[in-house]
Design a protein around this motif. Sequence first.
Motif, PDB file in Angstrom:
ATOM      1  N   ASN A  36      37.933  45.394  47.961  1.00 10.88           N
ATOM      2  CA  ASN A  36      37.504  44.029  47.568  1.00 10.88           C
ATOM      3  C   ASN A  36      38.561  42.975  47.872  1.00 10.88           C
ATOM      4  N   CYS A  74      42.168  38.362  46.930  1.00  8.61           N
ATOM      5  CA  CYS A  74      40.878  38.876  46.479  1.00  8.61           C
ATOM      6  C   CYS A  74      39.742  38.104  47.141  1.00  8.61           C
ATOM      7  N   TYR A 130      36.168  38.000  42.816  1.00  7.32           N
ATOM      8  CA  TYR A 130      36.938  39.166  42.394  1.00  7.32           C
ATOM      9  C   TYR A 130      38.291  38.706  41.870  1.00  7.32           C
ATOM     10  N   CYS A 186      41.215  44.777  44.033  1.00  6.67           N
ATOM     11  CA  CYS A 186      40.630  43.699  43.229  1.00  6.67           C
ATOM     12  C   CYS A 186      39.326  44.218  42.622  1.00  6.67           C
ATOM     13  N   ARG A 187      39.027  43.745  41.449  1.00  8.06           N
ATOM     14  CA  ARG A 187      37.784  44.140  40.796  1.00  8.06           C
ATOM     15  C   ARG A 187      36.888  42.917  40.611  1.00  8.06           C
ATOM     16  N   LEU A 188      35.627  43.177  40.382  1.00  3.82           N
ATOM     17  CA  LEU A 188      34.665  42.097  40.190  1.00  3.82           C
ATOM     18  C   LEU A 188      35.017  41.327  38.918  1.00  3.82           C
TER      19      LEU A 188
END
Length: 707
Positions: A584, A607, A611, A634-636
């Motif tokens: 991501n 990101c 994200y 990276c995360r949502l």
Amino acid sequence: MDFMLYFTVLKVLSSEHRFDLLISVKARGCGPPPEITNGNIAGGSEEQYQHGDRKQYECNMEFKLVGSKEIECVDGQWSPPPSCIEDKMPCESPSSIPNVALHQADQTQFSHGDEVTCGCSDNSKQMKIKCSNGEWKPFPLCADPSPKCELPMGVEFVSSGQHPMSKRRTGFHKVIHYRCTSADKNIKQATCVSGNWTPEIECPAEESVCPPPPQVPGAQQTTVGRNYRHGSKIAFSCANGFRLIGAKEITCIEGKWQSPPQCAERPCLPPQPVEYADTPRLENPNLKIEIEGKSIYLTSAKFKYVCHSGYMLNGPTEITCSMGEWTSAPECLEMSCGRIPKVANAQFEGRTKKTYEPGETIRYQCNAGFLIVGSPEIICREGNWTAPPFCEDVSCGPAPEIPNGHVADNEQERYLPSARVHYQCESNFQMTGGNFVTCLNGEWSQAPVCRDVTCKPPPEIAGGRINIKKTKYLPGETANYDCWQGFKMTGTPTVVCQNGTWTELPKCKGKGGKCGPPPTIENGELLSFRKSEYQQGTTLEYKCPSLYVLKGSQYITCTDGQWSSPPVCLVACTASEEDMDRNNIQLKWSRESKLYSTSGDYIEFDCKAGYVKEQEPSHYRVKCVEGVLDYPRCRLGRSCTVSMDHMESNNIQLQSHQSRTSTYHSGDFILFECKSGYRQVSRAEKFRAQCRDGVITYPTCQKSWFG
């Protein structure tokens, strides 16, 4: 001598309700009369004069008198003196002067400053003369056959023996007819002989008579007469309820009465100011009169008061003049304050009241996790509270995640300032940089790093080999080396994996200083055929393929049975779109889908939209190490919902041109502005807030108390 000052006001009712103000003092004498510019006092002056004395003024040459030439001492004050102004009068024609001829015969009018040429009638001489304030200078003098006679004052010349001339003449040479301007009106005759009249002209002086004295409202004459000659006196007295203002007696002087007195009620002096009130407004300006530079107010005059902002009127709004005194004035009292201003994320000390007295103080205290900005106290002043503080959020969100490690404590969504969160590394990873992070001013301190402490396969050595070779070794695991036949080992044959590296490697030496086959290098090759044995001093060359970087010397040399250290071919790194999508992330400075980088170079990532970073910012600048990129992750991010309560308590609203939605994705910007009547407290950049993983940092506005 003591002098008593009396003030009264007379209110005379008529169809127009006219009001007269009359001021009275006991009759006083005067000092020397005032001096005037370009003039002087006829007969000089003295140090002291009596009430009713008069003096005359005269102007210097080339100046004329404007106003009454005579002034009078009335109750200690001289009447206004005249003025002397420059006299720029025109001149009569020079041809009217006896025996003078004008060369410019066609000119009939002559102004101040005109210059002409003239001469005597007998052509004896010529001269230039100039008109100066009605006189010719120098005055032309020509021989006069006989001197002129002057007509005295009180005598008028009669033309043709019947009618007096409309314009007075004074110079004559022969017989004239005249009459006196006094009571004797008979026409007489006189002859000018050598500048003298024969017979001598004589006229009796005319006695001056004053008209009936003026009427004084509210007063009565104590002296009555019909024929008022020079020096006659009239006395006055006031009716009940009135006071005499001025001299009680007036005198007939040269056909004119002195200023008469007046009878009036008592007036008021200017009222005293009221503290914290605007300048009072006079409701009826016709009842105000200026006397000797001071304002005097008649009976029934009214003033209206208005207090300053923040003050309220206590008492009547108006005062009225009555018998020389003002009615009671009001006072302006400082206003109290209403409800206490609300401060977001704060509490105040003390109990809540409907009103607070001037000078009362309220103290605020921010909630846990918020820092007070500005004075913590507000004061009630002039009906308003001073500017309140605001509370800035200095707490922290969830603790940052670290690769190959995890939070050892119970995780929370929000941490107060100074809070600590501890970490543990996964198996076969070693922690560096401490084992915790601290919440400071709303940000987490630098997170620790969990470093891989496993070892790669031990390297090849010249003239020897590894007994058993694996792809990965755990900390503490060992590997053993053997030398080829004909080679002798120096050093220990066993190496140990410690902190991700191997202990010192052994060496294998050939007999007679010869060297065995050269070591092979990963991803590289020799530029000559490989042999089983090389003489001492032999030099060989290595080469790396394209997109690989050769580290170290490209040459090795056989010395005393040992090859020198071979180079290393470092493989290039490829940042592919697939790898970036998997984590991501995207390239920070490039929009290409794939990027090649040689070993040792750095690549920066960011990101993707929506994200958020899982690691510390330093992890998003990655170094290419022998073809390997340690990709950050990276995360949502969580979406944000704008809170109406937060906007209300912070006195803000969404900017008018912004789309009216209440939900924003992580990374989106939200534009705020102050409500009408409020001003910014937070810095300007705070009003462009960003949704960060479900969290919005709201800016703050406060009441424009002085706007």
